[in-house]
Design an enzyme around this catalytic site. Sequence first.
Site, PDB file in Angstrom:
ATOM      1  N   THR A 107       0.829  -1.215   0.000  1.00  9.48           N
ATOM      2  CA  THR A 107       0.000   0.000   0.000  1.00  9.48           C
ATOM      3  C   THR A 107       0.861   1.261   0.000  1.00  9.48           C
ATOM      4  O   THR A 107       0.646   2.180  -0.790  1.00  9.48           O
ATOM      5  CB  THR A 107      -0.923   0.009   1.235  1.00  9.48           C
ATOM      6  OG1 THR A 107      -1.778  -1.139   1.171  1.00  9.48           O
ATOM      7  CG2 THR A 107      -1.776   1.266   1.281  1.00  9.48           C
ATOM      8  N   LYS A 149       0.915   9.309  -3.121  1.00 13.48           N
ATOM      9  CA  LYS A 149       0.137  10.415  -2.522  1.00 13.48           C
ATOM     10  C   LYS A 149       1.032  11.631  -2.284  1.00 13.48           C
ATOM     11  O   LYS A 149       0.691  12.754  -2.648  1.00 13.48           O
ATOM     12  CB  LYS A 149      -0.473   9.911  -1.210  1.00 13.48           C
ATOM     13  CG  LYS A 149      -1.306  10.875  -0.383  1.00 13.48           C
ATOM     14  CD  LYS A 149      -0.539  11.791   0.520  1.00 13.48           C
ATOM     15  CE  LYS A 149       0.363  11.154   1.526  1.00 13.48           C
ATOM     16  NZ  LYS A 149      -0.276  10.527   2.663  1.00 13.48           N
ATOM     17  N   HIS A 200      15.871  31.389  14.556  1.00 15.35           N
ATOM     18  CA  HIS A 200      15.156  32.574  14.078  1.00 15.35           C
ATOM     19  C   HIS A 200      15.647  32.994  12.699  1.00 15.35           C
ATOM     20  O   HIS A 200      16.844  32.934  12.452  1.00 15.35           O
ATOM     21  CB  HIS A 200      15.381  33.715  15.075  1.00 15.35           C
ATOM     22  CG  HIS A 200      14.603  34.949  14.749  1.00 15.35           C
ATOM     23  ND1 HIS A 200      13.229  35.028  14.905  1.00 15.35           N
ATOM     24  CD2 HIS A 200      15.006  36.143  14.248  1.00 15.35           C
ATOM     25  CE1 HIS A 200      12.827  36.234  14.526  1.00 15.35           C
ATOM     26  NE2 HIS A 200      13.879  36.926  14.117  1.00 15.35           N
TER      27      HIS A 200
END
Length: 451
Positions: A41, A50, A434
Amino acid sequence: MSFDYDLFVIGGGSGGVRAARVAAQAGARVALAEESRYGGTCVIRGCVPKKLMVFASEYPGAMADAQAYGWTVHAGGFDWSAFHGKLEAELDRLEGVYRGILSGNNVTTFDARATLADAHTIELSTGERLSARHVLVAAGGHPVRPDIPGAELGIVSDDIFKLDALPRSILIVGGGYIACEFACILNGLGVQVTQYYRGAQILRGFDGEARGLVADEMIRSGVDLHLGTNVLGMARAEGGVRVTPTHGEEKVFGAVMFATGRVPNTAGMGLEAAGVELGRNGEIVVDDYSQSTVPSIYAIGDVTDRVNLTPVAIREGMAFVETVIKGNPTPVDHALIPTAIFTQPEMGTVGLSEEEARDQEPVEVYAASFKPMQQSFAGRDDRVLMKLIVSRETRKVLGCHIVAPGAGEMIQLAGIAVKMGATKEDFDHTVAVHPTMSEEIVTMSAPVRTG
Ligand code: NDP
């Protein structure tokens, strides 16, 4: 008693192939049977194709953003057949890799359906009969359609990857991982998407605030989401399928896709006759070591309907080999599994939802929802969410929920800290990176709620 093999694996998906390879590397004589394509699968009709479709579907947004950043962009339409051809070639390549892993490790493979004749005997669709000391069932699952008139007119997730052309419009039925991911993918690829979900909010079981934001963003990006709505019946109509919903008007859609759950592949395998107990959903009932009620028969992955995720099946396969082939009893750890839902925006999650945590103990909730810099500069109103659920008693982070582009990548790393038992203060002691979105996860100073 002598056997043809030490281990016979039924199913060539992620879990079965991993177990077969590791067992063979440990010196076992191993065989594996797969009735369809190797890779199962995940590789053939799930995660891998997908995710490639997710990438394809994100380009229209990226092109619009590029224009907002000053680029001159001349976007054409999406060519499904060009993409589809490349997708097929990639899946062929990956199937070859899976076959190569098995042959390279001396695992004997049979391109055939395998069923059980008894606790140690495997019967192949070719007519061959083989014996094994241990049998590992890793046969996976398959999508199911609801029992309503005309349901056979609907497609399921397996079929999406085989479409010759994309429909102009589609109705997606369901509110789980598959329904929401494909609603976003097809919306991004230019298909008019309507989604019916029978409950009050999509992604039942996940954190309420996080799934609320995913739903809001899906609606804002164009998915016509109807909550509290289901399909009563369907009939063929000019231009597609006529759908009668539980409320509202009948409507014709180019296609209807059911993403209404999956069931284990256990029917007609001779399991019950061999004495293997099956659960209510047809799953093989196993203990912590993946052993069924028949001592020589073990099962891993979706066929056991525990946590139906590829990396979990792989873990279960590894624990099986450690226990049975290497003689080192190793239970499978199903606690604190990080996971991502590849909606747009993505949702990454590990641990308890706010609702589950509140039921368990007093908690503090830290959350930041904001417009991320990259999209905000491009003039988009997208919002993201960073959220931590913290135990008031132990200070441990019980749950981390992220809704943002790249949330799948972020939650993998946050998952390590949560799995290690990090406290809110451990998060606080970590210096922010950051400027990033995820820095908010270490800079939230005051709880937004306690309970
Ligand atoms: P889920 O069980 O997650 O969702 C099924 C959905 O269908 C639910 O919203 C359910 O509603 C609804 N439903 C069930 N029966 C009916 C019915 N008769 N009529 C209408 N609606 C119905 O299954 P999926 O198929 O989405 O996915 C299966 C599993 O695959 C997932 O649980 C996950 O483990 C795995 N997966 C993981 C992915 C990832 O890691 N990114 C991606 C895709 C799949 P209700 O909520 O009311 O029960």
